[in-house]
Design a protein around this motif. Structure first.
Motif, PDB file in Angstrom:
ATOM      1  N   ARG A   1      25.217   0.540  -5.626  1.00 14.58           N
ATOM      2  CA  ARG A   1      26.410   1.380  -5.779  1.00 14.58           C
ATOM      3  C   ARG A   1      26.051   2.829  -5.444  1.00 14.58           C
ATOM      4  O   ARG A   1      24.884   3.210  -5.542  1.00 14.58           O
ATOM      5  N   VAL A   2      27.046   3.614  -5.061  1.00 22.26           N
ATOM      6  CA  VAL A   2      26.820   5.044  -4.838  1.00 22.26           C
ATOM      7  C   VAL A   2      26.329   5.641  -6.153  1.00 22.26           C
ATOM      8  O   VAL A   2      26.889   5.384  -7.218  1.00 22.26           O
ATOM      9  N   GLY A   3      25.252   6.390  -6.076  1.00 27.06           N
ATOM     10  CA  GLY A   3      24.645   6.982  -7.259  1.00 27.06           C
ATOM     11  C   GLY A   3      23.593   6.099  -7.897  1.00 27.06           C
ATOM     12  O   GLY A   3      22.885   6.533  -8.803  1.00 27.06           O
ATOM     13  N   GLY A   4      23.474   4.854  -7.436  1.00 32.05           N
ATOM     14  CA  GLY A   4      22.471   3.944  -7.979  1.00 32.05           C
ATOM     15  C   GLY A   4      21.067   4.436  -7.688  1.00 32.05           C
ATOM     16  O   GLY A   4      20.834   5.175  -6.727  1.00 32.05           O
ATOM     17  N   ARG A   5      20.144   4.036  -8.510  1.00 29.95           N
ATOM     18  CA  ARG A   5      18.748   4.447  -8.339  1.00 29.95           C
ATOM     19  C   ARG A   5      18.055   3.605  -7.277  1.00 29.95           C
ATOM     20  O   ARG A   5      18.381   2.442  -7.080  1.00 29.95           O
ATOM     21  N   TRP A   6      17.046   4.198  -6.634  1.00 31.93           N
ATOM     22  CA  TRP A   6      16.137   3.522  -5.717  1.00 31.93           C
ATOM     23  C   TRP A   6      14.752   3.797  -6.279  1.00 31.93           C
ATOM     24  O   TRP A   6      14.333   4.954  -6.387  1.00 31.93           O
ATOM     25  N   TYR A   7      14.065   2.734  -6.710  1.00 37.19           N
ATOM     26  CA  TYR A   7      12.806   2.945  -7.406  1.00 37.19           C
ATOM     27  C   TYR A   7      11.887   1.743  -7.283  1.00 37.19           C
ATOM     28  O   TYR A   7      12.301   0.670  -6.856  1.00 37.19           O
ATOM     29  N   GLU A   8      10.641   1.970  -7.667  1.00 30.78           N
ATOM     30  CA  GLU A   8       9.700   0.860  -7.736  1.00 30.78           C
ATOM     31  C   GLU A   8       9.359   0.617  -9.200  1.00 30.78           C
ATOM     32  O   GLU A   8       9.282   1.554 -10.000  1.00 30.78           O
TER      33      GLU A   8
ATOM     34  N   GLU B   1       0.818  -1.212   0.000  1.00 27.15           N
ATOM     35  CA  GLU B   1       0.000   0.000   0.000  1.00 27.15           C
ATOM     36  C   GLU B   1       0.857   1.270   0.000  1.00 27.15           C
ATOM     37  O   GLU B   1       0.342   2.375  -0.135  1.00 27.15           O
ATOM     38  N   HIS B   2       2.165   1.130   0.134  1.00 28.62           N
ATOM     39  CA  HIS B   2       3.059   2.292   0.111  1.00 28.62           C
ATOM     40  C   HIS B   2       3.583   2.593  -1.284  1.00 28.62           C
ATOM     41  O   HIS B   2       4.528   3.361  -1.439  1.00 28.62           O
ATOM     42  N   SER B   3       2.980   2.022  -2.290  1.00 28.30           N
ATOM     43  CA  SER B   3       3.344   2.340  -3.668  1.00 28.30           C
ATOM     44  C   SER B   3       3.010   3.800  -3.944  1.00 28.30           C
ATOM     45  O   SER B   3       1.975   4.295  -3.498  1.00 28.30           O
ATOM     46  N   ILE B   4       3.878   4.471  -4.671  1.00 25.92           N
ATOM     47  CA  ILE B   4       3.569   5.843  -5.077  1.00 25.92           C
ATOM     48  C   ILE B   4       3.309   5.906  -6.579  1.00 25.92           C
ATOM     49  O   ILE B   4       3.122   6.964  -7.138  1.00 25.92           O
ATOM     50  N   SER B   5       3.308   4.761  -7.204  1.00 29.23           N
ATOM     51  CA  SER B   5       3.046   4.657  -8.630  1.00 29.23           C
ATOM     52  C   SER B   5       1.554   4.460  -8.855  1.00 29.23           C
ATOM     53  O   SER B   5       0.806   4.136  -7.940  1.00 29.23           O
TER      54      SER B   5
END
Length: 157
Positions: A55-62, A39-43
């Motif tokens: 890695r540093v700079g890597g994306r965090w996404y759903e 239920e915490h989806s923001i999409s």
């Protein structure tokens, strides 16, 4: 007369899991889909997967079940297996905001062989401005970080 600094606002939560520090780090960083509350989806679409690029700079996404992607932020610090800092770039309107950066720092400390304590600090909530109190209340609520870590502990058991 100097300008007053705004005090840092943060939520702190912790949980101990029956895993080695390496396995606890891997659970948090590579298996987030298993414990993230759906239920915490923001999409617009339901969550198919939560991804942290390692890695540093890597994306965090759903990634949604329809293949769409919704960015949550990025990796600021990557120190396996003891620490990760993720930049949460979701505004008070629950949309990605590239100009907003709050920090989700998670440390992993071995308490005894096969038991690891995860300590989560969601820092810089003051950056939400006049929405800071409301956002703190959400992240600090039973359905916020505490509930998410409880779900992680259930997966780990």
């Amino acid at each position: 007369m100097g300008t007053e600094s705004i005090p840092e606002v943060e939520v702190r939560r912790s949980v101990t899991v029956p895993l080695s520090v390496h396995r606890a780090f891997a659970l948090f960083t590579t298996r987030m889909t298993e414990f993230w509350p759906p239920e915490h989806s923001i999409s617009e679409a339901a969550i198919a997967e939560v991804v942290i690029e390692p890695r540093v700079g890597g994306r965090w996404y759903e990634r949604g079940v329809d293949g769409s992607e919704c960015t949550w932020g990025r990796v600021a610090e990557w120190e396996p297996p003891v620490r990760v800092v993720l930049l949460w770039q979701i505004g008070a309107n629950w949309q990605y905001d590239p100009d907003l950066e709050t920090e989700v720092e998670v440390t992993f400390t071995e308490e005894t062989a096969g038991r690891t304590r995860l300590e989560l600090r969601h820092r810089h909530l003051e950056r939400y401005g006049d929405q800071a109190d409301a956002m703190y209340a959400i992240f600090d609520s039973p359905g916020g970080w505490g509930g998410t870590l409880d779900r992680l502990a259930a997966v780990a058991s």
